[in-house]
Design an enzyme around this catalytic site. Structure first.
Site, short mmCIF file in Angstrom:
data_model
loop_
_atom_site.label_atom_id
_atom_site.label_comp_id
_atom_site.label_asym_id
_atom_site.label_seq_id
_atom_site.Cartn_x
_atom_site.Cartn_y
_atom_site.Cartn_z
N GLY A 63 56.63 70.68 15.44
CA GLY A 63 57.60 71.70 15.88
C GLY A 63 58.06 72.54 14.70
O GLY A 63 58.26 72.04 13.61
N MET B 61 68.85 68.88 21.06
CA MET B 61 67.52 68.32 20.77
C MET B 61 67.60 67.06 19.90
O MET B 61 68.52 66.92 19.10
CB MET B 61 66.65 69.36 20.07
CG MET B 61 65.90 70.24 21.03
SD MET B 61 64.64 71.18 20.15
CE MET B 61 63.77 71.88 21.53
N ARG C 245 65.95 75.61 17.25
CA ARG C 245 64.88 75.64 16.24
C ARG C 245 64.64 77.05 15.70
O ARG C 245 63.83 77.22 14.78
CB ARG C 245 63.57 75.10 16.85
CG ARG C 245 63.56 73.63 17.14
CD ARG C 245 62.28 72.97 16.69
NE ARG C 245 61.10 73.57 17.24
CZ ARG C 245 60.33 73.02 18.18
NH1 ARG C 245 60.68 71.86 18.72
NH2 ARG C 245 59.25 73.61 18.59
N ILE D 50 64.31 69.60 12.44
CA ILE D 50 65.73 69.73 12.82
C ILE D 50 66.29 68.35 13.17
O ILE D 50 67.50 68.19 13.30
CB ILE D 50 65.94 70.70 14.00
CG1 ILE D 50 65.28 70.19 15.29
CG2 ILE D 50 65.47 72.11 13.66
CD1 ILE D 50 65.81 70.85 16.54
N ASP D 51 65.41 67.36 13.35
CA ASP D 51 65.88 66.03 13.76
C ASP D 51 66.43 65.19 12.59
O ASP D 51 67.11 64.20 12.83
CB ASP D 51 64.73 65.24 14.42
CG ASP D 51 64.26 65.88 15.70
OD1 ASP D 51 65.00 66.72 16.25
OD2 ASP D 51 63.16 65.54 16.18
N THR E 13 53.33 64.51 11.31
CA THR E 13 52.61 65.20 10.22
C THR E 13 52.43 64.26 9.03
O THR E 13 51.37 64.21 8.40
CB THR E 13 53.41 66.44 9.78
OG1 THR E 13 53.62 67.25 10.92
CG2 THR E 13 52.68 67.23 8.70
N GLU F 66 69.20 64.72 23.51
CA GLU F 66 68.11 64.82 24.48
C GLU F 66 67.52 63.45 24.86
O GLU F 66 67.21 63.18 26.01
CB GLU F 66 67.04 65.67 23.78
CG GLU F 66 65.79 65.97 24.48
CD GLU F 66 64.77 66.57 23.49
OE1 GLU F 66 65.00 66.59 22.27
OE2 GLU F 66 63.74 67.03 23.98
N ARG G 254 79.64 70.76 33.97
CA ARG G 254 78.51 71.68 33.83
C ARG G 254 77.65 71.26 32.64
O ARG G 254 78.15 70.68 31.67
CB ARG G 254 79.02 73.10 33.56
CG ARG G 254 79.72 73.74 34.73
CD ARG G 254 78.69 74.26 35.73
NE ARG G 254 79.29 75.19 36.67
CZ ARG G 254 79.92 74.85 37.78
NH1 ARG G 254 80.06 73.58 38.09
NH2 ARG G 254 80.42 75.77 38.59
#
Ligand code: F6P
Length: 361
Positions: free
Chosen positions: A13, A182, A288, A139-140, A118, A235, A279
Protein backbone atom coordinates in the site's frame (compact mmCIF):
# COMPACT_ATOMS: atom_id res chain seq x y z
CA UNK A 1 35.10 4.99 -6.51
CA UNK A 2 33.44 2.11 -8.34
CA UNK A 3 30.16 2.95 -9.99
CA UNK A 4 27.01 1.73 -8.20
CA UNK A 5 23.84 0.82 -10.02
CA UNK A 6 20.95 0.94 -7.58
CA UNK A 7 17.52 -0.56 -8.16
CA UNK A 8 14.64 0.95 -6.22
CA UNK A 9 11.03 -0.14 -5.83
CA UNK A 10 7.99 0.71 -3.72
CA UNK A 11 5.72 -2.17 -2.79
CA UNK A 12 2.42 -2.77 -0.96
CA UNK A 13 0.00 0.00 0.00
CA UNK A 14 1.27 3.49 -0.79
CA UNK A 15 1.67 6.17 1.87
CA UNK A 16 2.87 9.75 2.18
CA UNK A 17 6.65 9.97 2.37
CA UNK A 18 7.58 7.37 -0.26
CA UNK A 19 8.76 10.04 -2.70
CA UNK A 20 10.52 11.97 0.05
CA UNK A 21 12.44 8.79 0.92
CA UNK A 22 13.31 8.06 -2.73
CA UNK A 23 14.55 11.65 -3.03
CA UNK A 24 16.58 11.33 0.18
CA UNK A 25 18.32 8.19 -1.06
CA UNK A 26 19.02 9.60 -4.52
CA UNK A 27 20.27 13.02 -3.44
CA UNK A 28 22.50 11.58 -0.71
CA UNK A 29 23.93 9.01 -3.15
CA UNK A 30 24.69 11.73 -5.71
CA UNK A 31 26.19 13.93 -3.02
CA UNK A 32 28.26 11.24 -1.30
CA UNK A 33 29.43 9.24 -4.31
CA UNK A 34 29.18 11.79 -7.11
CA UNK A 35 26.53 11.85 -9.86
CA UNK A 36 28.89 10.11 -12.29
CA UNK A 37 29.29 7.16 -9.94
CA UNK A 38 25.62 6.48 -9.37
CA UNK A 39 22.93 5.06 -11.63
CA UNK A 40 19.43 4.65 -10.27
CA UNK A 41 17.03 2.21 -11.86
CA UNK A 42 13.38 2.76 -11.02
CA UNK A 43 11.42 -0.49 -10.93
CA UNK A 44 7.72 0.01 -11.69
CA UNK A 45 4.90 -1.23 -9.45
CA UNK A 46 6.93 -3.00 -6.80
CA UNK A 47 7.91 -6.65 -7.03
CA UNK A 48 5.60 -6.99 -10.05
CA UNK A 49 8.05 -4.82 -11.98
CA UNK A 50 10.98 -6.81 -10.65
CA UNK A 51 9.36 -10.09 -11.72
CA UNK A 52 8.51 -8.73 -15.17
CA UNK A 53 11.62 -6.59 -15.71
CA UNK A 54 9.67 -3.33 -15.99
CA UNK A 55 12.37 -0.87 -15.08
CA UNK A 56 14.30 2.09 -16.44
CA UNK A 57 17.27 4.18 -15.53
CA UNK A 58 16.16 7.50 -14.08
CA UNK A 59 17.67 10.94 -14.57
CA UNK A 60 18.92 12.81 -11.46
CA UNK A 61 16.41 15.56 -12.23
CA UNK A 62 13.57 13.10 -11.67
CA UNK A 63 14.36 13.08 -7.96
CA UNK A 64 13.85 16.82 -7.60
CA UNK A 65 10.52 18.40 -6.69
CA UNK A 66 9.07 15.23 -5.19
CA UNK A 67 9.62 15.88 -1.49
CA UNK A 68 6.07 17.06 -0.94
CA UNK A 69 4.35 14.70 -3.38
CA UNK A 70 2.06 11.99 -1.96
CA UNK A 71 1.91 8.44 -3.37
CA UNK A 72 4.90 7.05 -5.24
CA UNK A 73 6.43 8.11 -8.52
CA UNK A 74 7.42 4.46 -9.06
CA UNK A 75 3.92 3.03 -8.73
CA UNK A 76 3.12 0.18 -6.37
CA UNK A 77 1.27 -3.10 -6.25
CA UNK A 78 0.45 -5.79 -3.73
CA UNK A 79 2.37 -8.99 -4.51
CA UNK A 80 1.66 -11.34 -1.57
CA UNK A 81 4.75 -12.92 -0.02
CA UNK A 82 3.04 -16.27 0.51
CA UNK A 83 2.67 -16.64 -3.27
CA UNK A 84 6.24 -15.63 -4.11
CA UNK A 85 7.58 -19.17 -4.06
CA UNK A 86 4.43 -20.70 -5.59
CA UNK A 87 4.31 -21.34 -9.34
CA UNK A 88 0.85 -20.25 -10.47
CA UNK A 89 -1.10 -20.67 -13.73
CA UNK A 90 1.24 -18.38 -15.68
CA UNK A 91 4.04 -20.87 -14.92
CA UNK A 92 6.40 -18.10 -13.80
CA UNK A 93 9.03 -18.84 -11.17
CA UNK A 94 8.78 -15.45 -9.50
CA UNK A 95 11.89 -15.73 -7.35
CA UNK A 96 14.02 -16.74 -10.34
CA UNK A 97 12.43 -13.98 -12.42
CA UNK A 98 13.32 -11.36 -9.80
CA UNK A 99 16.90 -12.60 -9.68
CA UNK A 100 17.04 -12.54 -13.47
CA UNK A 101 15.85 -8.92 -13.59
CA UNK A 102 18.43 -7.96 -10.95
CA UNK A 103 21.11 -9.50 -13.17
CA UNK A 104 19.71 -8.16 -16.45
CA UNK A 105 19.58 -4.65 -15.02
CA UNK A 106 23.16 -5.13 -13.76
CA UNK A 107 22.18 -3.96 -10.28
CA UNK A 108 24.68 -3.71 -7.45
CA UNK A 109 21.89 -3.48 -4.93
CA UNK A 110 18.13 -3.24 -4.55
CA UNK A 111 16.19 -0.88 -2.28
CA UNK A 112 12.74 -2.02 -1.24
CA UNK A 113 10.42 0.53 0.31
CA UNK A 114 7.50 -1.19 1.96
CA UNK A 115 5.71 -2.73 4.89
CA UNK A 116 5.68 -6.15 6.47
CA UNK A 117 5.01 -8.17 3.30
CA UNK A 118 7.66 -6.21 1.40
CA UNK A 119 10.21 -6.95 4.13
CA UNK A 120 9.49 -10.68 3.98
CA UNK A 121 10.21 -10.74 0.24
CA UNK A 122 13.23 -8.46 0.75
CA UNK A 123 14.62 -11.00 3.21
CA UNK A 124 13.90 -13.84 0.81
CA UNK A 125 15.84 -12.06 -1.94
CA UNK A 126 18.64 -11.30 0.47
CA UNK A 127 18.82 -15.00 1.38
CA UNK A 128 18.98 -15.71 -2.35
CA UNK A 129 22.17 -13.67 -2.52
CA UNK A 130 20.91 -10.27 -3.71
CA UNK A 131 22.19 -7.09 -2.05
CA UNK A 132 19.01 -5.74 -0.49
CA UNK A 133 18.26 -2.77 1.76
CA UNK A 134 14.78 -2.20 3.18
CA UNK A 135 13.07 1.05 4.14
CA UNK A 136 10.09 0.92 6.54
CA UNK A 137 6.93 2.53 5.23
CA UNK A 138 3.34 2.12 6.34
CA UNK A 139 0.55 4.15 7.86
CA UNK A 140 0.05 1.16 10.19
CA UNK A 141 3.37 1.71 12.04
CA UNK A 142 3.56 -2.03 12.64
CA UNK A 143 7.04 -2.89 11.36
CA UNK A 144 9.03 -4.71 13.99
CA UNK A 145 12.24 -3.16 15.26
CA UNK A 146 11.56 0.49 14.45
CA UNK A 147 9.95 3.08 16.71
CA UNK A 148 8.18 4.56 13.73
CA UNK A 149 7.58 4.09 10.00
CA UNK A 150 7.27 6.91 7.50
CA UNK A 151 3.70 7.66 6.48
CA UNK A 152 2.35 6.97 9.94
CA UNK A 153 2.39 10.47 11.37
CA UNK A 154 0.83 12.02 8.27
CA UNK A 155 -1.98 9.48 8.56
CA UNK A 156 -2.33 10.32 12.27
CA UNK A 157 -2.71 14.00 11.32
CA UNK A 158 -5.33 13.19 8.68
CA UNK A 159 -7.29 10.83 10.94
CA UNK A 160 -7.16 13.40 13.74
CA UNK A 161 -8.60 16.01 11.40
CA UNK A 162 -11.42 13.59 10.55
CA UNK A 163 -12.18 13.05 14.25
CA UNK A 164 -12.09 16.82 14.89
CA UNK A 165 -14.67 17.33 12.18
CA UNK A 166 -16.85 14.51 13.49
CA UNK A 167 -16.79 16.11 16.92
CA UNK A 168 -18.65 19.23 15.83
CA UNK A 169 -21.33 17.37 13.90
CA UNK A 170 -21.74 14.76 16.67
CA UNK A 171 -22.17 17.54 19.24
CA UNK A 172 -24.66 19.44 17.07
CA UNK A 173 -26.85 16.36 16.51
CA UNK A 174 -26.32 14.72 19.92
CA UNK A 175 -25.18 11.55 18.17
CA UNK A 176 -22.62 8.86 18.54
CA UNK A 177 -20.09 9.10 15.72
CA UNK A 178 -18.04 5.98 15.02
CA UNK A 179 -14.99 6.44 12.84
CA UNK A 180 -13.34 3.43 11.27
CA UNK A 181 -9.60 3.95 10.97
CA UNK A 182 -7.34 1.83 8.75
CA UNK A 183 -5.28 -0.84 10.46
CA UNK A 184 -6.19 -4.44 9.95
CA UNK A 185 -3.80 -6.03 12.40
CA UNK A 186 -2.38 -3.24 14.51
CA UNK A 187 -4.19 -0.38 16.21
CA UNK A 188 -1.43 2.25 16.30
CA UNK A 189 -3.17 4.67 13.96
CA UNK A 190 -6.46 4.42 15.85
CA UNK A 191 -4.71 4.78 19.20
CA UNK A 192 -2.71 7.88 18.24
CA UNK A 193 -5.45 9.65 16.31
CA UNK A 194 -8.04 8.62 18.89
CA UNK A 195 -6.02 10.32 21.61
CA UNK A 196 -5.12 13.31 19.44
CA UNK A 197 -8.75 13.74 18.40
CA UNK A 198 -10.14 13.26 21.91
CA UNK A 199 -12.11 10.09 21.18
CA UNK A 200 -14.13 8.82 24.13
CA UNK A 201 -13.78 5.17 23.22
CA UNK A 202 -10.91 3.55 21.31
CA UNK A 203 -11.29 0.04 19.92
CA UNK A 204 -8.21 -1.75 18.58
CA UNK A 205 -7.48 -5.35 17.50
CA UNK A 206 -4.95 -5.83 20.29
CA UNK A 207 -7.67 -5.26 22.93
CA UNK A 208 -10.76 -7.28 21.93
CA UNK A 209 -13.94 -5.43 22.85
CA UNK A 210 -17.17 -6.28 24.62
CA UNK A 211 -20.06 -4.28 23.19
CA UNK A 212 -21.75 -4.03 26.62
CA UNK A 213 -18.67 -2.29 27.91
CA UNK A 214 -18.81 0.21 25.00
CA UNK A 215 -22.48 0.86 25.78
CA UNK A 216 -21.67 1.34 29.47
CA UNK A 217 -19.03 3.94 28.62
CA UNK A 218 -21.51 5.81 26.42
CA UNK A 219 -24.25 5.66 29.03
CA UNK A 220 -21.84 6.92 31.67
CA UNK A 221 -21.17 9.93 29.45
CA UNK A 222 -24.90 10.50 28.91
CA UNK A 223 -25.54 10.40 32.65
CA UNK A 224 -22.85 13.00 33.21
CA UNK A 225 -24.63 15.31 30.77
CA UNK A 226 -22.56 14.64 27.61
CA UNK A 227 -24.91 14.52 24.65
CA UNK A 228 -22.56 12.91 22.14
CA UNK A 229 -19.73 10.40 21.94
CA UNK A 230 -16.86 9.73 19.56
CA UNK A 231 -15.75 6.14 19.06
CA UNK A 232 -12.54 5.42 17.11
CA UNK A 233 -12.53 1.84 15.83
CA UNK A 234 -9.64 0.16 14.05
CA UNK A 235 -10.61 -1.55 10.80
CA UNK A 236 -9.43 -4.92 12.15
CA UNK A 237 -11.15 -4.75 15.56
CA UNK A 238 -12.97 -7.82 16.86
CA UNK A 239 -14.95 -8.68 19.98
CA UNK A 240 -14.00 -10.97 22.82
CA UNK A 241 -15.98 -13.90 21.41
CA UNK A 242 -14.30 -13.53 18.00
CA UNK A 243 -10.94 -13.34 19.77
CA UNK A 244 -11.32 -17.03 20.59
CA UNK A 245 -11.54 -17.89 16.88
CA UNK A 246 -8.85 -18.25 14.23
CA UNK A 247 -8.76 -15.42 11.67
CA UNK A 248 -10.30 -17.53 8.89
CA UNK A 249 -13.14 -18.77 11.11
CA UNK A 250 -13.81 -15.20 12.24
CA UNK A 251 -14.02 -14.02 8.64
CA UNK A 252 -16.32 -16.92 7.72
CA UNK A 253 -18.72 -16.22 10.58
CA UNK A 254 -18.84 -12.53 9.72
CA UNK A 255 -19.53 -13.29 6.09
CA UNK A 256 -22.38 -15.63 7.05
CA UNK A 257 -23.84 -12.95 9.32
CA UNK A 258 -23.47 -10.30 6.59
CA UNK A 259 -21.06 -8.21 8.68
CA UNK A 260 -18.42 -6.29 6.78
CA UNK A 261 -16.47 -4.63 9.59
CA UNK A 262 -16.79 -4.36 13.34
CA UNK A 263 -17.64 -0.65 13.16
CA UNK A 264 -21.05 -0.97 11.51
CA UNK A 265 -21.94 -3.84 13.83
CA UNK A 266 -20.93 -1.85 16.93
CA UNK A 267 -22.95 1.15 15.70
CA UNK A 268 -26.10 -0.92 15.23
CA UNK A 269 -25.70 -2.67 18.59
CA UNK A 270 -24.96 0.55 20.48
CA UNK A 271 -27.88 2.42 18.90
CA UNK A 272 -30.25 -0.42 19.81
CA UNK A 273 -28.97 -0.65 23.38
CA UNK A 274 -28.66 3.05 24.26
CA UNK A 275 -31.36 4.57 22.08
CA UNK A 276 -28.86 7.21 20.91
CA UNK A 277 -28.47 7.67 17.17
CA UNK A 278 -25.17 6.25 15.91
CA UNK A 279 -23.49 7.03 12.59
CA UNK A 280 -20.43 5.51 10.93
CA UNK A 281 -17.71 7.36 9.01
CA UNK A 282 -15.08 5.45 7.03
CA UNK A 283 -12.31 7.75 5.76
CA UNK A 284 -10.57 4.70 4.23
CA UNK A 285 -7.87 5.43 1.67
CA UNK A 286 -8.04 9.17 2.37
CA UNK A 287 -5.78 8.27 5.29
CA UNK A 288 -3.10 7.14 2.85
CA UNK A 289 -3.33 10.11 0.54
CA UNK A 290 -1.88 13.59 0.28
CA UNK A 291 1.37 15.31 0.99
CA UNK A 292 3.60 14.02 3.82
CA UNK A 293 3.61 16.06 7.02
CA UNK A 294 6.74 17.95 8.06
CA UNK A 295 7.50 15.13 10.52
CA UNK A 296 7.33 12.51 7.78
CA UNK A 297 9.40 14.60 5.36
CA UNK A 298 12.15 14.80 7.96
CA UNK A 299 11.88 11.10 8.88
CA UNK A 300 11.81 9.99 5.24
CA UNK A 301 14.84 12.15 4.50
CA UNK A 302 16.77 10.74 7.46
CA UNK A 303 15.86 7.17 6.46
CA UNK A 304 16.79 7.81 2.82
CA UNK A 305 20.14 9.32 3.74
CA UNK A 306 20.90 6.34 6.01
CA UNK A 307 20.10 3.95 3.15
CA UNK A 308 22.55 5.88 0.95
CA UNK A 309 25.28 5.48 3.56
CA UNK A 310 24.59 1.73 3.73
CA UNK A 311 24.93 1.55 -0.06
CA UNK A 312 28.20 3.48 0.10
CA UNK A 313 29.50 1.12 2.79
CA UNK A 314 28.25 -1.95 0.89
CA UNK A 315 26.28 -3.03 3.97
CA UNK A 316 23.41 -5.16 2.71
CA UNK A 317 20.73 -7.41 4.21
CA UNK A 318 19.49 -4.61 6.49
CA UNK A 319 16.47 -2.39 6.84
CA UNK A 320 16.69 1.17 8.09
CA UNK A 321 15.02 1.88 11.44
CA UNK A 322 14.63 4.36 14.25
CA UNK A 323 15.42 2.92 17.65
CA UNK A 324 15.07 5.08 20.76
CA UNK A 325 14.97 8.15 18.55
CA UNK A 326 18.19 7.31 16.68
CA UNK A 327 18.47 6.27 13.04
CA UNK A 328 20.03 2.84 12.70
CA UNK A 329 19.42 -0.42 10.84
CA UNK A 330 18.19 -3.91 11.67
CA UNK A 331 19.04 -7.16 9.91
CA UNK A 332 16.24 -8.09 7.50
CA UNK A 333 16.18 -11.58 8.97
CA UNK A 334 15.49 -10.17 12.45
CA UNK A 335 12.50 -8.17 11.22
CA UNK A 336 10.91 -10.26 8.47
CA UNK A 337 7.72 -12.04 9.51
CA UNK A 338 7.30 -10.13 12.78
CA UNK A 339 4.70 -7.49 13.55
CA UNK A 340 4.91 -4.66 16.07
CA UNK A 341 1.62 -4.61 17.96
CA UNK A 342 0.23 -2.24 20.56
CA UNK A 343 0.64 -3.96 23.92
CA UNK A 344 -2.29 -3.60 26.33
CA UNK A 345 0.12 -2.07 28.86
CA UNK A 346 1.64 0.39 26.36
CA UNK A 347 2.22 3.79 27.92
CA UNK A 348 -0.26 5.46 25.55
CA UNK A 349 -2.96 2.95 26.44
CA UNK A 350 -2.35 3.63 30.13
CA UNK A 351 -2.33 7.40 29.51
CA UNK A 352 -5.65 7.19 27.69
CA UNK A 353 -7.19 5.08 30.44
CA UNK A 354 -6.00 7.53 33.08
CA UNK A 355 -7.85 10.18 31.10
CA UNK A 356 -11.05 8.16 31.26
CA UNK A 357 -10.93 6.80 27.70
CA UNK A 358 -12.60 3.40 27.42
CA UNK A 359 -11.09 0.61 25.33
CA UNK A 360 -14.37 -1.27 25.45
CA UNK A 361 -12.85 -4.21 27.36
O1 F6P B 1 -1.13 -1.45 5.22
C1 F6P B 1 -1.72 -0.23 4.93
C2 F6P B 1 -3.21 -0.35 4.77
O2 F6P B 1 -3.72 0.92 4.48
C3 F6P B 1 -3.95 -0.97 5.95
O3 F6P B 1 -4.18 -0.08 6.99
C4 F6P B 1 -5.20 -1.44 5.29
O4 F6P B 1 -5.78 -2.50 6.01
C5 F6P B 1 -4.73 -1.90 3.94
O5 F6P B 1 -3.53 -1.21 3.69
C6 F6P B 1 -5.68 -1.65 2.80
O6 F6P B 1 -5.14 -2.18 1.65
P1 F6P B 1 -5.63 -1.87 0.17
O7 F6P B 1 -5.16 -0.53 -0.21
O8 F6P B 1 -4.99 -2.94 -0.64
O9 F6P B 1 -7.11 -1.94 0.21
Amino acid sequence: MAKKRIGILTSGGDCPGLNATIRGVAKACFEEMGEDNVEIVGIQNGYYGLINNIAREMKPSEFSGILTQGGTILGTKRQPFKMMSVIEEDNVDKVKAMKDTYKAQKLDCLLTLGGNGTHKTANLLSEQGLNVIGLPKTIDNDIFGTDVTFGFHTAVDTATDVIDRLHTTAASHSRILMVEIMGNKAGWLTLYSGIAGGADIIVIPEIPYDVDSICEAIEKRSKSGKTFSIVAVAEGAFDQEEAKLKKKERAKRRQEAGITTATSRIAAQVQAATGIEARVCVPGHMLRGGSPSAYDRVLATKFGVRAASLIKAGKYGYTVAMVDGKITENKLIDVAGKTKFVTPDHQLVITAKELGVSFGE
